[in-house]
Motif scaffolding. Structure first.
Motif, short mmCIF file in Angstrom:
data_model
loop_
_atom_site.label_atom_id
_atom_site.label_comp_id
_atom_site.label_asym_id
_atom_site.label_seq_id
_atom_site.Cartn_x
_atom_site.Cartn_y
_atom_site.Cartn_z
N ILE A 1 4.96 -35.98 -8.18
CA ILE A 1 5.42 -34.52 -7.29
C ILE A 1 4.60 -33.76 -7.47
O ILE A 1 4.62 -32.90 -6.44
N SER A 2 2.98 -34.00 -8.78
CA SER A 2 2.49 -32.38 -8.61
C SER A 2 1.80 -32.48 -7.49
O SER A 2 1.16 -31.29 -7.01
N ASN A 3 1.71 -33.57 -7.02
CA ASN A 3 0.34 -33.82 -5.65
C ASN A 3 0.87 -33.41 -4.69
O ASN A 3 0.17 -32.83 -4.04
N VAL A 4 2.25 -33.33 -4.18
CA VAL A 4 2.89 -33.23 -3.77
C VAL A 4 2.59 -31.55 -3.18
O VAL A 4 2.47 -31.06 -2.28
N TYR A 5 2.75 -30.90 -4.32
CA TYR A 5 2.26 -28.97 -4.42
C TYR A 5 1.06 -29.53 -3.58
O TYR A 5 0.68 -28.34 -3.23
N SER A 6 -0.05 -29.90 -4.26
CA SER A 6 -1.10 -29.85 -3.84
C SER A 6 -1.29 -30.36 -2.56
O SER A 6 -2.42 -29.21 -1.95
N ALA B 1 12.11 -38.74 -15.68
CA ALA B 1 11.68 -37.58 -17.04
C ALA B 1 10.14 -37.34 -15.93
O ALA B 1 9.10 -37.44 -16.71
N PRO B 2 9.93 -36.05 -15.27
CA PRO B 2 9.07 -35.15 -14.26
C PRO B 2 8.71 -34.61 -14.91
O PRO B 2 8.56 -34.09 -16.28
N GLU B 3 7.22 -34.34 -15.51
CA GLU B 3 6.48 -33.28 -16.06
C GLU B 3 6.36 -31.90 -15.70
O GLU B 3 6.24 -31.45 -15.05
N TRP B 4 7.97 -31.57 -16.08
CA TRP B 4 8.53 -30.07 -15.51
C TRP B 4 6.90 -28.57 -15.60
O TRP B 4 7.44 -28.08 -14.42
N ALA B 5 6.45 -29.01 -17.15
CA ALA B 5 5.63 -27.90 -17.10
C ALA B 5 4.35 -28.34 -15.83
O ALA B 5 3.76 -26.93 -15.29
N LEU B 6 4.03 -28.88 -15.17
CA LEU B 6 3.14 -29.48 -14.16
C LEU B 6 3.76 -29.03 -12.82
O LEU B 6 3.03 -28.57 -12.00
N ILE B 7 4.95 -29.22 -12.97
CA ILE B 7 6.08 -28.87 -11.17
C ILE B 7 6.27 -26.97 -11.92
O ILE B 7 5.67 -26.23 -10.48
N THR C 1 -1.89 -25.17 -11.45
CA THR C 1 -1.30 -27.04 -11.22
C THR C 1 -1.78 -28.06 -12.62
O THR C 1 -1.41 -29.17 -12.85
N LYS C 2 -2.66 -26.77 -13.52
CA LYS C 2 -2.51 -27.87 -14.83
C LYS C 2 -1.14 -28.06 -16.08
O LYS C 2 -0.65 -28.05 -17.12
N GLY C 3 -0.14 -26.61 -15.71
CA GLY C 3 0.97 -26.07 -16.67
C GLY C 3 0.11 -25.43 -17.20
O GLY C 3 0.91 -25.12 -18.90
N ILE C 4 -0.31 -24.61 -17.07
CA ILE C 4 -1.20 -23.72 -17.83
C ILE C 4 -0.65 -22.19 -17.85
O ILE C 4 -0.96 -21.83 -16.39
N PHE C 5 -0.37 -21.60 -18.08
CA PHE C 5 0.22 -20.15 -17.75
C PHE C 5 -1.12 -19.28 -18.11
O PHE C 5 -1.09 -18.65 -19.09
#
Length: 234
Positions: free
Chosen positions: A45-50, A121-127, A201-205
């Motif tokens: 899913i995160s690849n979709v956004y990238s 169970a997607p990685e919501w932090a990355l999304i 993109t790595k889930g870091i705010f």
């Protein structure tokens, strides 16, 4: 400012521009999310956004090109400038309306994510990192696009100019390989939108990246307001 925002938002959706931009972004996201379903792994899913990131930045110039260019071409900018509203409120209203169109499309991309989340169970932090980072990057580019639109009567020129700037900001960090001066390298890295976007993109705010994008928005709203102010007094 609220009146300007409502007026501009209504203008986006009484013409095809708003619908076409939102539909195009959602259609492209839908295509890539369909591929995720075929792969049967929410980790993509995160690849979709990238993947969609560059497509989204190509659509931003279409959203912003009419902001002030259309007003100047139709000679309605004088009525706007003589209205009992501050120029900063005018610019902020147009910026918020353009950003609202982009944000509507981005919020729509969370619908297939939510559906996929029902079965995995997607990685919501990355999304959410990718989602929030895309909103910030898009908002910064919209502020630049609104400024460029205030410089010309031609919507085509405004769109091409904004597109050119967006491409430059995406690849500016690659110039570090051509520069030997460490100060210049550091400056290029500091100005790189892509470098600021990557932590999300790595889930870091990343607070510094947040402040950077908000500062870019504030600077270009200020510059656009000053451009309008000079036109008002001339």
């Amino acid at each position: 400012m609220r009146a300007i925002t409502k007026r501009e938002l209504k203008a986006y959706f009484t013409s095809p521009i708003g619908y076409v931009c939102v539909a195009t972004i959602l259609a492209l996201y839908g295509y890539y999310f369909f591929q995720v379903l075929m792969l049967r792994s929410s980790s993509y899913i995160s690849n979709v956004y990238s993947t969609m990131f560059i497509w989204s930045m190509m659509i931003v110039p279409i959203i912003t090109m009419r902001s002030f260019s259309e007003e100047m071409r139709n000679r309605t900018d004088q009525a706007l400038l003589t209205a009992p509203v501050g120029v900063t409120s005018i610019v902020a209203g147009k910026f918020l309306a353009a950003f609202a169109v982009f944000a509507i499309a981005m919020v729509g991309t969370l619908i297939p994510v939510a559906v996929i989340g029902l079965f995995s169970a997607p990685e919501w932090a990355l999304i959410f990192g990718n989602f929030f980072g895309s909103l910030l990057f898009g908002a910064a580019m919209i502020s630049i696009g609104v400024f460029i639109s205030s410089l010309t009567q031609s919507q085509i020129v405004a769109a091409i100019g904004t597109f050119g700037v967006s491409i430059l900001l995406l690849v500016v960090d690659q110039l570090t390989g051509l520069v030997s001066n460490p100060v210049a390298v550091k400056l290029i890295g500091w100005l790189s939108f892509n470098t600021r976007y990557q932590p999300f993109t790595k889930g870091i705010f990343d607070i510094s990246s947040l402040v950077f994008f908000l500062s870019v928005i504030a600077v270009f709203i200020f510059l656009t307001a000053r451009k309008l102010e000079s036109r008002r007094w001339s």
